[in-house]
Every structure is written in C-alpha cells, then in structure tokens.
Design a protein around this motif. Structure first.
Motif, PDB file in Angstrom:
ATOM      1  N   VAL A 169      32.270  33.375  29.859  1.00 36.16           N
ATOM      2  CA  VAL A 169      32.655  33.433  28.667  1.00 36.16           C
ATOM      3  C   VAL A 169      33.425  34.710  28.301  1.00 36.16           C
ATOM      4  O   VAL A 169      34.612  34.603  27.840  1.00 36.16           O
ATOM      5  CB  VAL A 169      31.612  33.139  27.583  1.00 36.16           C
ATOM      6  N   CYS A 170      32.922  35.681  28.580  1.00 33.38           N
ATOM      7  CA  CYS A 170      33.702  37.282  28.336  1.00 33.38           C
ATOM      8  C   CYS A 170      34.806  37.277  28.799  1.00 33.38           C
ATOM      9  O   CYS A 170      35.282  37.412  30.272  1.00 33.38           O
ATOM     10  CB  CYS A 170      32.715  38.374  28.773  1.00 33.38           C
ATOM     11  N   PRO A 171      36.206  37.511  28.119  1.00 32.61           N
ATOM     12  CA  PRO A 171      37.464  37.626  28.793  1.00 32.61           C
ATOM     13  C   PRO A 171      37.524  38.672  29.522  1.00 32.61           C
ATOM     14  O   PRO A 171      38.605  38.674  30.432  1.00 32.61           O
ATOM     15  CB  PRO A 171      38.299  37.543  27.354  1.00 32.61           C
ATOM     16  N   LEU A 172      37.067  39.774  29.045  1.00 32.10           N
ATOM     17  CA  LEU A 172      37.254  41.153  30.024  1.00 32.10           C
ATOM     18  C   LEU A 172      36.529  41.035  31.316  1.00 32.10           C
ATOM     19  O   LEU A 172      37.132  41.442  32.517  1.00 32.10           O
ATOM     20  CB  LEU A 172      36.591  42.142  29.217  1.00 32.10           C
ATOM     21  N   ALA A 173      35.264  40.549  31.433  1.00 30.69           N
ATOM     22  CA  ALA A 173      34.672  40.023  32.686  1.00 30.69           C
ATOM     23  C   ALA A 173      35.435  39.069  33.719  1.00 30.69           C
ATOM     24  O   ALA A 173      35.595  39.446  34.615  1.00 30.69           O
ATOM     25  CB  ALA A 173      33.545  39.477  32.288  1.00 30.69           C
ATOM     26  N   LYS A 174      36.184  38.237  33.030  1.00 30.81           N
ATOM     27  CA  LYS A 174      37.202  37.350  33.748  1.00 30.81           C
ATOM     28  C   LYS A 174      38.144  38.155  34.542  1.00 30.81           C
ATOM     29  O   LYS A 174      38.626  37.994  35.633  1.00 30.81           O
ATOM     30  CB  LYS A 174      37.827  36.286  32.876  1.00 30.81           C
ATOM     31  N   VAL A 175      38.775  39.218  33.751  1.00 30.33           N
ATOM     32  CA  VAL A 175      39.943  40.046  34.357  1.00 30.33           C
ATOM     33  C   VAL A 175      39.426  40.796  35.420  1.00 30.33           C
ATOM     34  O   VAL A 175      39.826  41.165  36.523  1.00 30.33           O
ATOM     35  CB  VAL A 175      40.553  40.587  33.119  1.00 30.33           C
ATOM     36  N   MET A 176      38.111  41.355  35.046  1.00 25.12           N
ATOM     37  CA  MET A 176      37.423  42.186  36.029  1.00 25.12           C
ATOM     38  C   MET A 176      37.059  41.521  37.411  1.00 25.12           C
ATOM     39  O   MET A 176      37.285  42.168  38.527  1.00 25.12           O
ATOM     40  CB  MET A 176      36.411  43.212  35.293  1.00 25.12           C
ATOM     41  N   ARG A 177      36.477  40.317  37.086  1.00 22.67           N
ATOM     42  CA  ARG A 177      36.064  39.670  38.545  1.00 22.67           C
ATOM     43  C   ARG A 177      37.365  39.580  39.443  1.00 22.67           C
ATOM     44  O   ARG A 177      37.063  39.568  40.322  1.00 22.67           O
ATOM     45  CB  ARG A 177      35.730  38.237  38.069  1.00 22.67           C
TER      46      ARG A 177
END
Length: 238
Positions: A169-177
């Motif tokens: 869900v978290c957009p920032l986590a998606k980028v960081m992954r």
C-alpha cells in the motif's frame, strides 16, 4: 553508570537494572527530528539511551505545530536540533547529545562514522538521503530502521513494523523496494502504514493546493516514532 536511578525505576521494573545499564551505554544516531523522528528521540531519551546524536537542517515552522513534539509557539524559527537537544537534556541531564544542523547528503556522508553507533535511525523525507543512510549502515553491518510514509494517513492502528519487502500500500515503500533491490540490499526493517493514503483533489477547500505537500495528523507520525523507538530498545536489549 546511571546517575539518576530513581528516574528509571518504572522501566527497570520491566527490563531490570542490567537492561537500564545496557541502554545507558548505547549510542544511537537519528536522522530527522520532525514528526516521526522527534518522537523517536523523545522516547529513546526517556527510556535511558545514554548517547543520542541528532541530524536535521530545518527550523521549527508554524505548520509543524500540529504534529511535531518540539514545535510550539515558543520554539518557532529555531533550529530543530537545538530545540531537541535542550529537551533531551531537560529529560536527562546526563545524556550525551551531539546536534548536527545539516542535511545528510552523499557529499557530507563522511562526517558521520556509522561504525561508532549501535543503531541508525532514518526518519528523513527524501529518497536520496534515505538510500545513502541505509546503504552505508548496511555496508558496515550497523542496525538501521527506516520510516516510510506517515503523511495523508488518519489511522495509527494501521502502522506496522516489517521488512521492506513484505510491505504493501505505502507509495514510498514501493519506491524504496525497487531502489534497494537495485542496490542488492535484501532486507530492511521499516515502520509503515497499510492504510491507503487519503487523496484530496488539487485545491479542494484551498488547503495545500499544490497537490504535493502531504496532510498530517498529531497521532500517526507520533505513533510511528514510538513504534520505531520500541523496536530499537528491543533490539538493543537483545
């Protein structure tokens, strides 16, 4: 050695005096003392961590008052690290605090010897700085925890501690992954929220009409910071 033992009797009832001594000997470096990071520092100081270094370039702004523990009308326009240091020393006069009024960037990364710390805390906003902090900590084998997005959220009960690769869900986590995978980093402890971000139409009610600045509450960033601090204390105690 603990100077003010009476101050920690309630905590010692849970972790024992050996645990209190272990926290007193710990050294933690915190990047960002805003909505999330300020509560991390506050909780670590109250838990009895003996050395906390803090890094942040910002000054206190009136828009910070809704969520940042150091932000009051009395602290407006003062450097955040200066205010946070004063607060820590008021909580525990024996704590060792170094305040760095700077942004952490690849250009000044050598200013900080990560290997001298027991734990690194990433509570900054920019992906570039987050990646630099995480990559350096990982390369040295120093424990690190990272805050994902706390903006545009209303429910602190949706916050979780997890590995970055099982977040959702978290957009920032998606980028960081993606960025971490590209760098060969296969794990990272984070605090994130699985609450879908609240979306407002650009210019709705003429609030934050730029469409970029996230909305925030007093409780989600604070809860994220407290969760991070609890995880750090748990890890230090082993």
């Amino acid at each position: 050695m603990i100077m003010n033992r009476e101050q920690y009797t309630r905590t010692a009832a849970l972790i024992g005096w050996a645990g209190i001594e272990k926290l007193a000997e710990a050294k933690v470096l915190v990047f960002g003392v805003g909505g999330v990071g300020g509560y991390v520092v506050e909780a670590l100081g109250r838990a009895g961590v003996g050395c906390i270094d803090i890094v942040d370039k910002d000054t206190v702004d009136i828009s910070n008052i809704n969520r940042q523990i150091i932000a009051t009308h009395d602290t407006l326009e003062r450097p955040k690290v200066e205010v946070m240091k004063e607060r820590l020393l008021s909580i525990n006069p024996d704590i060792k605090v170094e305040a760095y009024e700077t942004f952490y960037l690849p250009e000044n990364a050598e200013q900080f010897d990560f290997s001298s710390y027991d734990y690194i805390v990433d509570a900054v906003d920019t992906v570039t700085a987050k990646l630099e902090i995480i990559t350096r900590a990982k390369s040295l084998g120093v424990p690190v925890i990272s805050a994902m997005g706390a903006g545009n959220k209303m429910d602190p009960g949706r916050l979780r501690i997890a590995d970055i690769y099982i977040t959702s869900v978290c957009p920032l986590a998606k980028v960081m992954r993606k960025e971490l995978r590209d760098r060969g980093i296969d794990s990272l402890k984070v605090v994130y929220s699985d609450e879908p971000p609240i979306k407002r139409k650009k210019g709705e009610d003429n609030v934050l009409g730029d469409g970029r600045t996230p909305g925030s509450t007093p409780f989600v960033p604070a809860a994220a910071g407290l969760l991070m601090a609890a995880e750090i204390v748990k890890d230090i105690l082993g």
